[in-house]
Write an enzyme that holds these catalytic residues in place. Structure first.
Site, short mmCIF file in Angstrom:
data_model
loop_
_atom_site.label_atom_id
_atom_site.label_comp_id
_atom_site.label_asym_id
_atom_site.label_seq_id
_atom_site.Cartn_x
_atom_site.Cartn_y
_atom_site.Cartn_z
N GLY A 10 0.84 -1.21 -0.09
CA GLY A 10 -0.08 0.09 -0.14
C GLY A 10 0.81 1.19 0.04
CG LEU A 12 2.76 3.99 6.01
CD1 LEU A 12 3.51 5.10 6.08
CD2 LEU A 12 1.82 4.02 7.36
CE1 TYR A 62 -13.43 -2.99 1.89
CE2 TYR A 62 -13.70 -0.69 2.64
CZ TYR A 62 -14.18 -1.71 1.88
OH TYR A 62 -15.08 -1.80 0.76
CG ASP A 103 -8.40 12.56 9.25
OD1 ASP A 103 -8.47 11.17 8.85
OD2 ASP A 103 -8.58 13.25 8.65
CE1 TYR A 126 -10.44 3.43 6.56
CE2 TYR A 126 -10.90 5.77 7.19
CZ TYR A 126 -9.99 4.76 6.72
OH TYR A 126 -8.55 4.93 6.94
N1 LIG Z 1 -5.19 6.77 2.71
C1 LIG Z 1 -5.30 7.69 3.64
O1 LIG Z 1 -5.70 9.07 3.30
C2 LIG Z 1 -5.39 7.41 5.27
C3 LIG Z 1 -5.67 8.28 5.93
C4 LIG Z 1 -5.53 8.28 7.50
C5 LIG Z 1 -5.13 6.89 7.84
N2 LIG Z 1 -5.12 6.15 6.65
C6 LIG Z 1 -4.45 4.50 7.27
O2 LIG Z 1 -3.24 4.45 6.95
C7 LIG Z 1 -2.93 3.03 6.75
C8 LIG Z 1 -2.02 2.82 5.71
O3 LIG Z 1 -3.13 3.48 4.38
P1 LIG Z 1 -2.71 3.32 2.99
O4 LIG Z 1 -3.40 4.54 2.26
O5 LIG Z 1 -1.28 2.99 2.85
O6 LIG Z 1 -3.33 2.18 2.53
P2 LIG Z 1 -3.60 1.26 1.28
O7 LIG Z 1 -2.61 1.88 0.16
O8 LIG Z 1 -4.91 0.83 0.86
O9 LIG Z 1 -2.72 -0.14 1.53
C9 LIG Z 1 -3.40 -1.05 2.41
C10 LIG Z 1 -2.51 -2.51 1.81
O10 LIG Z 1 -3.24 -3.71 2.82
C11 LIG Z 1 -3.47 -4.57 2.03
N3 LIG Z 1 -4.37 -5.50 2.38
C12 LIG Z 1 -5.73 -5.71 2.20
N4 LIG Z 1 -6.41 -6.62 2.62
C13 LIG Z 1 -5.22 -7.29 3.24
C14 LIG Z 1 -5.38 -8.27 4.01
N5 LIG Z 1 -6.29 -9.14 4.49
N6 LIG Z 1 -3.98 -8.74 4.84
C15 LIG Z 1 -3.08 -8.21 4.56
N7 LIG Z 1 -3.10 -7.07 3.67
C16 LIG Z 1 -4.05 -6.54 3.27
C17 LIG Z 1 -3.90 -3.99 0.31
O11 LIG Z 1 -3.74 -4.80 -0.50
P3 LIG Z 1 -5.14 -4.47 -1.55
O12 LIG Z 1 -4.63 -3.13 -1.95
O13 LIG Z 1 -4.62 -5.60 -2.65
O14 LIG Z 1 -6.41 -4.40 -1.25
C18 LIG Z 1 -3.02 -2.67 0.44
O15 LIG Z 1 -1.69 -3.16 0.09
C19 LIG Z 1 -4.30 2.31 6.83
O16 LIG Z 1 -4.69 1.68 8.22
C20 LIG Z 1 -5.47 3.22 6.87
O17 LIG Z 1 -6.44 3.25 7.56
C21 LIG Z 1 -4.93 6.30 5.70
#
Ligand SMILES: NC(=O)c1ccc[n+]([C@@H]2O[C@H](COP(=O)([O-])OP(=O)(O)OC[C@H]3O[C@@H](n4cnc5c(N)ncnc54)[C@H](OP(=O)(O)O)[C@@H]3O)[C@@H](O)[C@H]2O)c1
Length: 287
Positions: A10, A12, A62, A103, A126
């Site tokens: 993902g 991060l 997710y 947030d 979410y």
């Molecule tokens: N993005 C934002 O703006 C944001 C803001 C605040 C907080 N966050 C938090 O920060 C964290 C990282 O966010 P991100 O944007 O880097 O997320 P991301 O890009 O969606 O990456 C999440 C990763 O987890 C993988 N994944 C999905 N199902 C899984 C499973 N069952 N077992 C293991 N891995 C699995 C995904 O694979 P697939 O892609 O194949 O599903 C993806 O590679 C998350 O906890 C998110 O809630 C994100």
């Protein structure tokens, strides 16, 4: 220092992969759903029993905020139930868990930056699923770190910066909401901060929640305008209200995070959003 990075494909997680060579004292193990599906509890049990780690940074999640409204079971499975299982397994195997939250656990009605102990009141599936994940970590861990962050942007995956760069080079005009206020976070800064934290935590034995984003308070409209300007594009950005751009999931109108605690506890110097944005756009141009 042995660190497991879950969800490492993902935004991060990929950033940790890119930092690996700069951190020779750390031994990283990167897994995503293919290598370690966090919803497969038997696999998690075996993996953590058979491999020794000092830290697990859980970057899996997710993260499809609107889709979660239609498939809450999937959001809760990964963001809450799998996190509960991971927290239990980390506790048994003496692995310190660093869990990433959001947030969106706040309702957005504050008039000042949110502190870690402010009341939680998510308004989306979410956000609620992430809150349940936080609660599970606090219940089953004794020395975990939860980092709430916001508006993640990076070279990897889908994010606002990449979307505006793509649309801005195709269109003459874009409308962007001007009444949702927050602060972006650049994964390069966040990953670096997390690694800095791991090197200074040694003797702490309490669960802690921290807030982390870039410095600065802006709307998505201001953010989009800056992206266009820095990239040297000519697309005009027009401000609109949220009610003119309805989305399935409700977003907090104000989600600025107070970063005082993380700055004080770890001496972190938090970057201004515009300088990190400029670096990200330079990096994206090199790709
Ligand atoms: N993005 C934002 O703006 C944001 C803001 C605040 C907080 N966050 C938090 O920060 C964290 C990282 O966010 P991100 O944007 O880097 O997320 P991301 O890009 O969606 O990456 C999440 C990763 O987890 C993988 N994944 C999905 N199902 C899984 C499973 N069952 N077992 C293991 N891995 C699995 C995904 O694979 P697939 O892609 O194949 O599903 C993806 O590679 C998350 O906890 C998110 O809630 C994100």
């Amino acid at each position: 220092m042995k660190i497991l990075i879950t969800g490492s494909n993902g935004q991060l997680g990929s950033e940790f992969r890119s930092l690996e060579n700069k951190y020779r004292d750390y031994q990283f193990t990167f897994t995503d759903i293919e290598e370690l599906d966090l919803t497969d509890f038997k696999a998690v049990h075996l993996f953590l029993k058979e491999n020794k780690f000092d830290y697990c940074v859980n970057c899996a999640g997710y993260t499809a905020v609107d889709k979660a409204e239609d498939e809450p079971d999937k959001a809760f499975l990964l963001n809450a139930i799998a996190v509960e299982n991971l927290a239990k397994e980390c506790a048994v195997n003496k692995i310190r868990l660093i869990h990433i939250s959001t947030d969106y656990v706040f309702d957005g009605n504050s008039t000042r930056p949110y502190r870690e102990d402010d009341p939680l009141s998510p308004e989306s599936v979410y956000g609620f699923s992430k809150l349940k994940g936080e609660e599970a970590v606090l219940k089953y861990s004794s020395n975990a770190i939860i980092i709430r962050t916001a508006w993640l942007c990076s070279r990897y995956g889908k994010n606002f910066v990449k979307t505006i760069l793509n649309l801005g080079s195709e269109k003459n005009e874009l409308s962007v909401v001007d009444d949702q206020i927050g602060s972006p976070t650049f994964t390069h800064d966040l990953a670096f901060a997390i690694l800095q934290i791991t090197s200074s935590l040694k003797n702490r034995n309490t669960n802690e929640i921290y807030h982390y984003s870039s410095e600065g308070i802006i709307s998505w409209f201001i953010f989009a305008k800056a992206i266009i300007e820095i990239a040297g594009l000519t697309c005009e950005i027009k401000p609109v209200n949220t009610n003119e751009y309805p989305t399935k999931a409700k977003r907090p109108v104000y989600s600025v995070l107070d970063k005082g605690k993380i700055e004080n506890d770890f001496g972190l110097e938090i970057q201004d959003w515009k300088s990190s944005l400029s670096k990200l756009i330079q990096d994206l141009k090199k790709l």
